[in-house]
Design a protein around this motif. Sequence first.
Motif, PDB file in Angstrom:
ATOM      1  N   VAL A  10       0.801  -1.140   0.099  1.00 17.20           N
ATOM      2  CA  VAL A  10      -0.097  -0.025   0.086  1.00 17.20           C
ATOM      3  C   VAL A  10       0.896   1.204  -0.039  1.00 17.20           C
ATOM      4  N   HIS A  11       2.074   1.225   0.857  1.00 20.59           N
ATOM      5  CA  HIS A  11       2.928   2.466   0.854  1.00 20.59           C
ATOM      6  C   HIS A  11       3.932   2.546   0.032  1.00 20.59           C
ATOM      7  N   ARG A  12       3.949   1.535  -0.720  1.00 22.54           N
ATOM      8  CA  ARG A  12       4.901   1.215  -2.049  1.00 22.54           C
ATOM      9  C   ARG A  12       6.283   1.764  -1.610  1.00 22.54           C
ATOM     10  N   ARG A  13       6.634   0.730  -0.615  1.00 25.51           N
ATOM     11  CA  ARG A  13       8.048   1.100   0.100  1.00 25.51           C
ATOM     12  C   ARG A  13       9.076   0.492  -0.639  1.00 25.51           C
ATOM     13  N   GLY A  14       8.964  -0.263  -1.878  1.00 25.89           N
ATOM     14  CA  GLY A  14       9.937  -0.523  -2.988  1.00 25.89           C
ATOM     15  C   GLY A  14      10.492  -2.002  -2.692  1.00 25.89           C
ATOM     16  N   GLY A  15      11.346  -2.320  -3.769  1.00 32.94           N
ATOM     17  CA  GLY A  15      11.853  -3.629  -3.747  1.00 32.94           C
ATOM     18  C   GLY A  15      12.709  -4.051  -2.471  1.00 32.94           C
ATOM     19  N   ALA A  16      13.504  -3.209  -1.865  1.00 34.97           N
ATOM     20  CA  ALA A  16      14.062  -3.814  -0.718  1.00 34.97           C
ATOM     21  C   ALA A  16      13.237  -4.104   0.348  1.00 34.97           C
ATOM     22  N   ALA A  17      12.073  -3.221   0.640  1.00 38.98           N
ATOM     23  CA  ALA A  17      10.957  -3.796   1.667  1.00 38.98           C
ATOM     24  C   ALA A  17      10.614  -4.796   1.254  1.00 38.98           C
ATOM     25  N   LEU A  18      10.151  -5.197   0.030  1.00 41.55           N
ATOM     26  CA  LEU A  18       9.613  -6.552  -0.214  1.00 41.55           C
ATOM     27  C   LEU A  18      10.516  -7.642  -0.222  1.00 41.55           C
ATOM     28  N   ALA A  27       5.777 -16.829  -0.364  1.00 44.55           N
ATOM     29  CA  ALA A  27       6.957 -16.243  -0.633  1.00 44.55           C
ATOM     30  C   ALA A  27       7.632 -17.093  -1.738  1.00 44.55           C
ATOM     31  N   THR A  28       7.644 -18.317  -1.832  1.00 44.11           N
ATOM     32  CA  THR A  28       8.276 -19.101  -2.943  1.00 44.11           C
ATOM     33  C   THR A  28       7.501 -18.795  -4.209  1.00 44.11           C
ATOM     34  N   GLY A  29       6.224 -18.676  -4.157  1.00 43.57           N
ATOM     35  CA  GLY A  29       5.287 -18.382  -5.360  1.00 43.57           C
ATOM     36  C   GLY A  29       5.857 -17.016  -5.871  1.00 43.57           C
ATOM     37  N   LEU A  30       6.131 -15.826  -4.982  1.00 39.61           N
ATOM     38  CA  LEU A  30       6.326 -14.711  -5.233  1.00 39.61           C
ATOM     39  C   LEU A  30       8.023 -14.635  -5.884  1.00 39.61           C
ATOM     40  N   ARG A  31       8.773 -15.530  -5.504  1.00 44.39           N
ATOM     41  CA  ARG A  31      10.391 -15.733  -6.192  1.00 44.39           C
ATOM     42  C   ARG A  31      10.012 -16.307  -7.552  1.00 44.39           C
ATOM     43  N   SER A  32       9.146 -17.040  -7.935  1.00 46.78           N
ATOM     44  CA  SER A  32       8.961 -17.667  -9.130  1.00 46.78           C
ATOM     45  C   SER A  32       9.054 -16.685 -10.307  1.00 46.78           C
ATOM     46  N   ASP A  33       8.331 -15.604  -9.897  1.00 46.10           N
ATOM     47  CA  ASP A  33       8.167 -14.564 -10.926  1.00 46.10           C
ATOM     48  C   ASP A  33       8.744 -13.300 -10.542  1.00 46.10           C
ATOM     49  N   TRP A  34       9.867 -13.245  -9.720  1.00 49.82           N
ATOM     50  CA  TRP A  34      10.104 -12.000  -9.169  1.00 49.82           C
ATOM     51  C   TRP A  34      10.288 -10.718  -9.777  1.00 49.82           C
ATOM     52  N   VAL A  45       5.447  -3.633  -7.712  1.00 56.95           N
ATOM     53  CA  VAL A  45       5.731  -2.855  -6.200  1.00 56.95           C
ATOM     54  C   VAL A  45       6.471  -1.462  -6.572  1.00 56.95           C
ATOM     55  N   THR A  46       7.488  -1.425  -7.524  1.00 60.67           N
ATOM     56  CA  THR A  46       8.175  -0.361  -7.632  1.00 60.67           C
ATOM     57  C   THR A  46       7.987   0.511  -8.617  1.00 60.67           C
ATOM     58  N   HIS A  47       7.017   0.328  -9.866  1.00 58.39           N
ATOM     59  CA  HIS A  47       6.802   1.141 -10.869  1.00 58.39           C
ATOM     60  C   HIS A  47       5.388   1.895 -10.537  1.00 58.39           C
ATOM     61  N   ALA A  48       5.270   3.075 -10.781  1.00 55.00           N
ATOM     62  CA  ALA A  48       3.955   3.913 -10.638  1.00 55.00           C
ATOM     63  C   ALA A  48       2.836   3.368 -11.536  1.00 55.00           C
ATOM     64  N   TRP A  49       2.967   2.850 -12.601  1.00 54.82           N
ATOM     65  CA  TRP A  49       1.908   2.530 -13.508  1.00 54.82           C
ATOM     66  C   TRP A  49       1.508   1.046 -13.126  1.00 54.82           C
TER      67      TRP A  49
END
Length: 104
Positions: free
Chosen positions: A23-31, A50-57, A64-68
């Motif tokens: 929600v607060h778009r903290r960025g890739g490092a926070a993710l 978390a494993t699922g997120l890693r599969s298409d990191w 999370v990082t892009h505004a669009w």
Amino acid sequence: MRPLPRPRLSARERVAAFVDVLVHRRGGAALEAWVQRAEACALPELRGYATGLRSDWDAVAAGVTHAWSSGQVEGQVNRIKMIKRQMSGRANPDLLRTRELADQ
């Protein structure tokens, strides 16, 4: 004197931390930090997520990082699919187009 063990975070607290990152778009490092903590936690559901997120990191990090966002397009696709389901298989392209034009 021994240091006190750190209390374990509940599933609710871990999910709330994830929502905060999104929600607060903290960025890739926070993710990245959240995913590392989720991979190390005792909850198998969060480890699997978390494993699922890693599969298409790359896609996850870009989200999370892009505004669009493609949310507007996905919403329209979802709406069209709902209309097709309501029409119970009668949704040939001509009928679907007619219904779409009538709604506007």
